[in-house]
Each structure stands twice: as structure tokens, then as C-alpha cells.
Motif scaffolding. Structure first.
Motif, PDB file in Angstrom:
ATOM      1  N   PRO A 262       0.676  -1.477   0.247  1.00 49.61           N
ATOM      2  CA  PRO A 262      -0.324   0.184  -0.187  1.00 49.61           C
ATOM      3  C   PRO A 262       0.715   1.062   0.605  1.00 49.61           C
ATOM      4  O   PRO A 262       1.096   2.508  -0.790  1.00 49.61           O
ATOM      5  CB  PRO A 262      -0.794   0.383   1.154  1.00 49.61           C
ATOM      6  CG  PRO A 262      -1.123  -1.524   1.647  1.00 49.61           C
ATOM      7  CD  PRO A 262       0.887  -2.717   1.230  1.00 49.61           C
ATOM      8  N   LEU A 266       0.853   4.108  -3.169  1.00 49.45           N
ATOM      9  CA  LEU A 266       0.533   5.891  -2.842  1.00 49.45           C
ATOM     10  C   LEU A 266       1.562   6.456  -2.998  1.00 49.45           C
ATOM     11  O   LEU A 266       1.251   7.373  -3.462  1.00 49.45           O
ATOM     12  CB  LEU A 266       0.049   5.682  -1.091  1.00 49.45           C
ATOM     13  CG  LEU A 266      -0.190   7.331  -0.689  1.00 49.45           C
ATOM     14  CD1 LEU A 266      -0.546   7.475  -1.524  1.00 49.45           C
ATOM     15  CD2 LEU A 266       0.233   7.079   0.579  1.00 49.45           C
ATOM     16  N   GLU A 267       3.037   5.833  -3.243  1.00 52.59           N
ATOM     17  CA  GLU A 267       3.815   6.905  -3.827  1.00 52.59           C
ATOM     18  C   GLU A 267       3.660   7.154  -5.152  1.00 52.59           C
ATOM     19  O   GLU A 267       4.437   8.020  -5.345  1.00 52.59           O
ATOM     20  CB  GLU A 267       5.215   6.291  -2.610  1.00 52.59           C
ATOM     21  CG  GLU A 267       6.586   6.397  -3.875  1.00 52.59           C
ATOM     22  CD  GLU A 267       7.959   5.870  -3.303  1.00 52.59           C
ATOM     23  OE1 GLU A 267       8.526   6.311  -4.122  1.00 52.59           O
ATOM     24  OE2 GLU A 267       7.417   5.200  -2.515  1.00 52.59           O
ATOM     25  N   GLU A 270       1.026   9.052  -6.263  1.00 52.09           N
ATOM     26  CA  GLU A 270       1.556  10.711  -5.453  1.00 52.09           C
ATOM     27  C   GLU A 270       2.495  11.050  -6.618  1.00 52.09           C
ATOM     28  O   GLU A 270       2.204  12.414  -7.660  1.00 52.09           O
ATOM     29  CB  GLU A 270       2.166  11.158  -4.483  1.00 52.09           C
ATOM     30  CG  GLU A 270       1.069  10.842  -2.809  1.00 52.09           C
ATOM     31  CD  GLU A 270       1.778  10.458  -2.121  1.00 52.09           C
ATOM     32  OE1 GLU A 270       3.370  10.300  -1.951  1.00 52.09           O
ATOM     33  OE2 GLU A 270       1.057  10.962  -0.783  1.00 52.09           O
TER      34      GLU A 270
END
Length: 335
Positions: A262, A266-267, A270
């Protein structure tokens, strides 16, 4: 794409004979039944097509993986494939753990044919001391690449940590592979050695044109940031001077068929949201939930996506395929 390897079942020769009589085959031969010439077996049609260009009408080429929807990592060979390998005069593989099935076939069939292993011609291959294209050592490197007795005892290579085995996306490596194929064919068929050499030289000229296109792309867009969901196109991206900002943990997880953590997902999202990524590059032969999320986010932000494959599309040659890949990158970056 998954690099998780498993033992591949190879059927017995009795079953193989039955399949031959039934006319079953998972590969596609360049020549028809009754054609004469050296028999060349390639793990995928990438190397099969290169062999066709070097050998021309003097060789019959069978590529075991030809379908764009087939992941070579998970390919399971048939009994017919075992027989084809057993009868081969020359075998061409990628190596580096990519196409372990061909090594299983070599071992089970008892083949003593020379084997050209593409990864061994990459500058990045850990066991390769390198070759100097300007010093005329390329031919020496090709000669030294012949399978020694020691190599014949261990045809395959396990997946090497930190090494990108998708070396056919590196035109410079492919030149050396083509040279090695020409050397092997010339040794098997000395009467036509000049033809194989000439064909390899012509092929090298076409590779130079690819490298010129990559240099132009570098000049126009060098440093542009890209996100590649897998390391498949890594060499081509680097040769074009582009910057792959994909987190290693993301591409490695996708390559190995594992869930992306996760935090890593997410990284990655982004990075797409930042607006710095110019293009997202995907693999046509694999798919997954995390890759789909990246594509969706890119599309929502107007970031183009380009899909690369692991096999030569039907009707294409290696050269035309690479030209199309370079053109696709150029088009989206020029937009």
C-alpha cells in the motif's frame, strides 16, 4: 509479469510422438515441411525473427512463444516442443531466468546443439567483462560466447537480483546477439559463412538507424520523466535518455506477480499526481489491479500511456517493431 519460476512438466517422447502425429505444435516454424536448411529453435519470436534475418532461406526457424497474449515466464512447453529442441542445430534463448522452459527442454531432450544466450551479450550481465564496439573485439566476444562444456552442464541462469533480463530492448545487446548467431551458423554451415556474416552486417546497420532515432529522442526529450509499470522497456528508456522514476518496489512486485505494498502504491500514485511524469509505459502481456490504478490515474490527468510487448507483433520484424516503439514514445513526448 511474474518471474516466479516453477518446475515445468516435459512430456515423455512417447507422448511427443503422439502429438507429432496429431499435428500439434505450440511454436511456429519459418519454413514449411520438407524445407532444407539448419534447424534453429528460439525461445520467443524475438530471437526467432533475428535468426530469420541472419539465416534467411538457409535456416528453418521455430519460435516457441509467438503469441502477444502469452507471458513467456509462465509458458508451458508441449511434447512437440521437446522434439523440436531435440532436433535443433542451434538454440537461441534469452537467459537470465526469463525463459527457463527452454533450459528444461534442452536438458530433457538431450540436445547437444550450441546455445546462444542473449543476456551474456549485455554490458550489464554480471559475468560479462564487456566488449568494445570500437576496437573490433565484438567478433572475439561472439566467439567466446559459444557454449563451453561447463556451460552445457548448466544451460540456464536463475533470475539475477538487480539485473534487468529483458535485454532485447537494448539494441546494442541485440547487435552482439546477431553476431553470435552468425558465428554459430557459419560454424555449422561453413559453405555459407559469408552469407551469414553479410546478413549480420546488414542487420547491424539497421540497428544503427534505431540507435540514431534514440539519440534524436534523447536530444529532444532527454531527462523527461516516465513511469514504467514493469522493467521490460528499461533498456530502451535509458537509451532514449529518459528518466524512469518508478519506485523499484512497485515494478519488482508487478514483475514477480505480487501485490504492491500500500505505501508503495500510494507513493506511485503521488508521482503520477505530481504532473512531472510525461508518459506511463505498460506491458501488453500482463495486467493487474495496481497497474490498472496507475493507468486510470494517468488518464484522469491527461498523461498518455504507451504499451510495449514482450514478443514481436504479427507481421513485424524486430527492426520495424523497435521503430514503432521509438516512434510511439516520440509522438507522445512531442505532443
Amino acid at each position: 509479469m511474474s518471474s516466479i519460476r516453477r518446475s515445468l512438466p516435459v512430456l515423455g517422447l512417447a507422448a511427443a510422438s503422439a502429438l507429432v502425429l496429431a499435428g500439434c505444435a505450440s511454436g511456429s516454424a519459418a519454413g514449411g515441411e520438407g524445407d532444407s536448411g539448419l534447424s534453429v529453435v528460439a525461445s520467443t519470436n524475438v530471437y526467432g525473427q533475428i535468426a530469420e534475418q541472419i539465416g534467411g532461406d538457409l535456416v528453418q526457424v521455430t519460435s516457441l512463444v509467438t503469441n502477444e497474449s502469452q507471458d513467456p515466464h509462465s509458458f508451458e512447453p508441449s511434447a512437440r516442443d521437446q522434439l523440436v529442441v531435440a532436433d535443433a542445430d542451434l538454440v537461441i534463448e534469452n537467459g537470465g531466468g526469463y525463459d527457463a522452459f527452454i533450459d528444461a527442454l534442452i536438458d530433457s531432450s538431450g540436445s547437444e546443439a550450441p546455445v546462444v544466450t542473449a543476456v551474456e551479450h549485455s554490458h550489464d550481465w554480471p559475468e560479462n567483462e564487456g566488449h568494445d564496439a570500437e576496437s573490433g573485439e565484438d567478433a572475439d566476444h561472439a566467439d567466446e560466447s559459444d557454449h563451453s562444456d561447463e556451460a552445457d552442464d548448466d544451460h540456464g541462469h536463475d533470475h539475477v537480483e538487480g539485473f534487468n533480463e529483458h535485454v532485447w530492448y537494448d539494441p546494442h545487446t541485440v547487435v552482439h546477439v546477431a553476431e553470435a548467431v552468425a558465428v554459430e551458423l557459419a560454424e555449422l554451415d561453413p559453405d555459407n559463412a559469408d552469407t551469414y556474416t553479410a546478413n549480420a552486417e546488414e542487420f547491424a546497420g539497421e540497428i544503427e538507424a534505431l540507435e540514431a532515432s534514440l539519440a534524436e529522442l534523447d536530444g529532444a526529450h532527454g531527462g523527461a520523466e516516465v513511469f514504467a509499470t514493469e522493467p521490460v522497456p528499461g533498456y530502451l528508456v535509458a537509451a532514449a535518455g529518459l528518466s524512469d522514476i518508478t519506485p523499484d518496489a512497485f515494478s519488482e512486485a508487478v514483475e514477480e506477480g505480487q501485490d504492491v505494498a500500500p505505501a508503495t502504491l500510494l507513493e506511485s500514485l503521488e508521482l503520477i499526481e505530481s504532473g512531472d511524469v510525461r508518459v506511463v509505459i505498460t506491458n501488453t502481456q500482463t495486467a493487474g489491479a495496481e497497474t490498472a490504478q496507475i493507468i486510470a490515474e494517468a488518464e484522469a490527468r491527461g498523461i498518455p500511456t504507451v504499451a510495449f510487448s514482450e514478443t514481436v507483433p504479427e507481421g513485424e520484424t524486430y527492426i520495424s517493431w523497435m521503430q514503432a516503439n521509438i516512434a510511439a514514445l516520440t509522438e507522445v513526448l512531442d505532443a
